[in-house]
Enzyme design. Structure first.
Site: not given
Ligand SMILES: Nc1ncnc2c1ncn2[C@@H]1O[C@H](COP(=O)(O)OP(=O)(O)OP(=O)(O)O)[C@@H](O)[C@H]1O
Ligand SMILES: Nc1nc2c(c(=O)[nH]1)N=C(CO)CN2
Length: 191
Positions: A93, A102, A105
Site C-alpha cells: 500500500r 490501493r 485498505d
Molecule cells: N478508525 C480508523 N481506522 C483506520 N485508520 C484510522 C482510523 N482513525 C484514524 N485513522 C488514521 O487514518 C489514517 C489512514 O488513512 P487512510 O489513508 O487509510 O484513509 P483512507 O482509507 O484513504 O480514507 P478513509 O479514512 O476515508 O477510509 C491512518 O494512518 C490512521 O492514523
Molecule cells: N467503493 C469504494 N470506494 C472507496 C473505498 C472503498 O473501500 N470502496 N475506499 C475509499 C477510501 O477509504 C474511497 N473510496
C-alpha cells in the site's frame, strides 16, 4: 511485526474492520490479509462477510472489492491499528492520492462500544455510517451491533442510508461474491 504477547492475558474484545482493494488481484489480497490477521498473536478472525464489488467513491478509479470481518482481539485499539497499517504496508500500500486506488485498505470500524478520538485514531470510524460498501457487508455478520455514536444498530444504519432520499448507494454494489465458507453468521455473538 509488533510484539503483542504481553497483552495475551487481558480480556478479549470484539472489533469490526472493513477491508477494501482495487489494485492487483483483490480477492487473493483480501483473503491473504485475513489469514495474516488470524495468524497475528492476539487476533482471531471470528467472522467474515462475503466480498462485494463496489463502484468507487472518490476520484475515478477501478471498482473495489469490499468486505468486513469481526476480530476477537487481545490488543489495545492503538495496537490493532498499528497491526492493520503494518499489513497494508506488507501488501504494498502506498498513499499517493486522497481516496485513491490501493492494493489494500484496512479500516478499524468498531471496538466493542468504545468511542475514541485521538490525532491518529478515531473509533467508530467517522465515515462508516455513510458508506454502503461498509454497512452492507457488516450487516451480514453484525446486524445488531450498536454503533455507539448514533446509538443505532448496523442493520438500522444500513436501512436508513438506503432509504435516504436521493441516495444512490443501493446501486453502488454491482456483484456479490461468496466463497465456500462465507458469510459466516455467528449467532453466538452478542452483537
Ligand atoms: N478508525 C480508523 N481506522 C483506520 N485508520 C484510522 C482510523 N482513525 C484514524 N485513522 C488514521 O487514518 C489514517 C489512514 O488513512 P487512510 O489513508 O487509510 O484513509 P483512507 O482509507 O484513504 O480514507 P478513509 O479514512 O476515508 O477510509 C491512518 O494512518 C490512521 O492514523
Ligand atoms: N467503493 C469504494 N470506494 C472507496 C473505498 C472503498 O473501500 N470502496 N475506499 C475509499 C477510501 O477509504 C474511497 N473510496
Amino acid at each position: 511485526m509488533v510484539d503483542h504477547t504481553e497483552k495475551l492475558d487481558t480480556e478479549p474484545m470484539l472489533s469490526a474492520i472493513a477491508l477494501g482493494s482495487n489494485l492487483g488481484d483483490s480477492l487473493v489480497i483480501l483473503e491473504s490479509a485475513l489469514k495474516n490477521l488470524d495468524q497475528t498473536p492476539g487476533i482471531t478472525v471470528k467472522a467474515k462477510s462475503s466480498w462485494y464489488q463496489t463502484a468507487p467513491v472518490g476520484p475515478p478509479q477501478p471498482d473495489y472489492l469490499n468486505g468486513c470481518a469481526i476480530l476477537e482481539v487481545q490488543l489495545t485499539p492503538e495496537e490493532l491499528l498499528e497491526t492493520l497499517l503494518g499489513i497494508e504496508r506488507q501488501f504494498g500500500r502506498v498513499r499517493l492520492e486522497h481516496w485513491g486506488p490501493r492494493t489494500l485498505d484496512l479500516d478499524l470500524l468498531l471496538f466493542d462500544q468504545l468511542i475514541l478520538e485521538s490525532p491518529t485514531l478515531q473509533i467508530p470510524h467517522p465515515r462508516m455510517t455513510q458508506r454502503d460498501f461498509v454497512l452492507r457487508p457488516l450487516a451480514e455478520i453484525a446486524p445488531h451491533w450498536i454503533e455507539p455514536v448514533s446509538g443505532m444498530a448496523i442493520a438500522q444504519l444500513l436501512e436508513q442510508l438506503n432509504s435516504a432520499e436521493g441516495n444512490r448507494s443501493n446501486s453502488d454494489i454491482t456483484e456479490q461474491y461468496f466463497d465456500g465458507d462465507s458469510p459466516q453468521l455467528k449467532s453466538e455473538y452478542k452483537y
